[in-house]
Motif scaffolding. Structure first.
Motif, short mmCIF file in Angstrom:
data_model
loop_
_atom_site.label_atom_id
_atom_site.label_comp_id
_atom_site.label_asym_id
_atom_site.label_seq_id
_atom_site.Cartn_x
_atom_site.Cartn_y
_atom_site.Cartn_z
N ALA A 196 5.63 3.36 -43.86
CA ALA A 196 5.42 3.93 -42.51
C ALA A 196 4.78 2.89 -41.59
O ALA A 196 4.03 2.02 -42.03
CB ALA A 196 4.54 5.17 -42.60
N THR A 197 5.10 3.01 -40.30
CA THR A 197 4.59 2.07 -39.31
C THR A 197 3.63 2.76 -38.36
O THR A 197 3.92 3.86 -37.86
CB THR A 197 5.75 1.45 -38.50
N ILE A 198 2.50 2.12 -38.13
CA ILE A 198 1.57 2.58 -37.10
C ILE A 198 1.73 1.62 -35.92
O ILE A 198 1.41 0.43 -36.02
CB ILE A 198 0.11 2.57 -37.60
N SER A 199 2.24 2.13 -34.82
CA SER A 199 2.53 1.28 -33.67
C SER A 199 1.27 0.92 -32.91
O SER A 199 0.22 1.56 -33.05
CB SER A 199 3.50 2.00 -32.73
N GLU A 200 1.40 -0.11 -32.11
CA GLU A 200 0.26 -0.54 -31.29
C GLU A 200 -0.11 0.55 -30.28
O GLU A 200 -1.29 0.75 -29.98
CB GLU A 200 0.61 -1.83 -30.56
N SER A 201 0.89 1.26 -29.77
CA SER A 201 0.60 2.33 -28.80
C SER A 201 -0.18 3.47 -29.46
O SER A 201 -1.09 4.04 -28.86
CB SER A 201 1.91 2.87 -28.20
N ALA A 202 0.15 3.78 -30.71
CA ALA A 202 -0.59 4.82 -31.43
C ALA A 202 -2.03 4.37 -31.67
O ALA A 202 -2.97 5.16 -31.55
CB ALA A 202 0.09 5.14 -32.76
N LEU A 203 -2.19 3.10 -31.99
CA LEU A 203 -3.53 2.55 -32.22
C LEU A 203 -4.37 2.61 -30.94
O LEU A 203 -5.53 3.02 -30.96
CB LEU A 203 -3.41 1.12 -32.72
N MET A 204 -3.76 2.21 -29.82
CA MET A 204 -4.49 2.21 -28.55
C MET A 204 -4.85 3.64 -28.12
O MET A 204 -5.91 3.88 -27.54
CB MET A 204 -3.65 1.53 -27.46
N ALA A 205 -3.99 4.58 -28.42
CA ALA A 205 -4.27 5.98 -28.08
C ALA A 205 -5.43 6.53 -28.92
O ALA A 205 -6.18 7.40 -28.48
CB ALA A 205 -3.02 6.83 -28.28
N GLU A 206 -5.58 6.01 -30.13
CA GLU A 206 -6.61 6.49 -31.05
C GLU A 206 -7.99 5.91 -30.73
O GLU A 206 -9.03 6.52 -31.03
CB GLU A 206 -6.23 6.12 -32.49
N VAL A 207 -8.02 4.74 -30.11
CA VAL A 207 -9.29 4.03 -29.85
C VAL A 207 -10.30 4.89 -29.10
O VAL A 207 -11.51 4.83 -29.36
CB VAL A 207 -9.02 2.72 -29.07
N GLN A 208 -9.83 5.73 -28.19
CA GLN A 208 -10.73 6.53 -27.36
C GLN A 208 -11.60 7.48 -28.19
O GLN A 208 -12.66 7.91 -27.73
CB GLN A 208 -9.93 7.35 -26.36
N TYR A 209 -11.18 7.78 -29.40
CA TYR A 209 -11.94 8.72 -30.23
C TYR A 209 -12.97 8.02 -31.12
O TYR A 209 -13.64 8.67 -31.92
CB TYR A 209 -10.97 9.51 -31.13
N HIS A 210 -13.12 6.70 -30.94
CA HIS A 210 -14.02 5.94 -31.81
C HIS A 210 -14.91 5.02 -30.97
O HIS A 210 -14.73 3.79 -30.96
CB HIS A 210 -13.22 5.13 -32.82
N PRO A 211 -15.88 5.59 -30.26
CA PRO A 211 -16.77 4.76 -29.44
C PRO A 211 -17.54 3.77 -30.31
O PRO A 211 -17.97 4.10 -31.43
CB PRO A 211 -17.71 5.80 -28.80
#
Length: 255
Positions: free
Chosen positions: A7-22
């Motif tokens: 499975a691939t985790i895209s850069e866009s998915a990673l950037m969308a997730e960043v907001q939940y990890h201050p």
């Protein structure tokens, strides 16, 4: 881009997730986001392999659903019995005692945290006033003249104090002290305190029956967290992960 088995985790998915990890930096937040998405993907893959219903989207908010289902099927977790709870109770009596009561008087020499000059002056004055008190001067008299606390109108008396009623830096010092005049001033966010403890009433140990349920809940959660961490660690070790190295992580899962 991160590859987790097939499975691939895209850069866009990673950037969308960043907001939940201050975090303190963008890099730290990105690393946390990557770990969260990788673990979520591993949980989904394992759930799918076991024939459990899974969702296709990458969303850390749904990871707990997979985790609960996997735990139910693959990770029997023991629960604490009476013996374990009794042992914890006996080894940690301080955790199950009511707060001590202190009868306290003080003189507050006010100094703002950022005012270094005022802090130094307050410390020097506290030493001078403590010396006067040791020689028999009245705390009530000195409080009336020097204290910046409204308690100066009642001779510096704060009345009876239990844990949680004062700021932590003040509380730590007074509850570890014995009755009498403290030989040094206590520094807090408000300045320096000259403290006299007139009386100390020790806390009382609560009966086991009153805290048994809380002990069981605490021990069960502790065991669960450890078991889950080990389970996730095993999934990570057995996976093929490209684009992220857990060996560089400070996550407790990798300790």
């Amino acid at each position: 881009m991160i590859q987790v088995n097939n499975a691939t985790i895209s850069e866009s998915a990673l950037m969308a997730e960043v907001q939940y990890h201050p975090a303190d930096s963008k890099r730290a937040a990105t690393l946390k986001a990557a770990e969260s998405l990788i673990i979520g993907e591993l949980l989904r893959q394992r759930a799918k392999a076991l024939g459990l219903t899974v969702k296709s989207e990458l969303n850390s908010a749904s990871d707990d659903d997979f985790l609960d289902a996997l735990i139910s099927q693959e990770l029997p977790i023991p629960t604490a019995g009476d013996e374990e709870c009794q042992q914890y109770y006996k080894l940690n009596p301080h955790r199950f005692a009511s707060s001590p009561l202190l009868e306290v008087s003080h003189i507050l020499l006010a100094a703002a945290p950022e005012d270094d000059k005022a802090r130094v002056e307050a410390k020097i004055l506290s030493e001078q006033l403590i010396s006067q008190l040791q020689q028999g001067e009245s705390l009530a008299t000195l409080a009336k003249h020097y204290s910046a606390c409204p308690s100066k109108e009642t001779g510096g008396s704060l009345g009876q104090i239990s844990r949680g009623q004062t700021v932590p830096e003040f509380e730590r010092q007074i509850f570890s002290a014995e009755p009498g005049l403290l030989p040094q001033g206590i520094e807090s966010r408000y300045g320096f305190h000259i403290v006299f403890i007139a009386r100390k009433v020790p806390g009382k140990l609560l009966p086991f029956s009153a805290v048994q349920q809380k002990i069981a809940e605490y021990l069960n959660e502790k065991v669960r967290r450890k078991a889950v961490a080990q389970y996730i660690h095993t999934l990570i070790v057995n996976a093929e992960i490209d684009g992220y190295d857990f060996k560089l992580s400070d996550s407790p899962l990798m300790q």
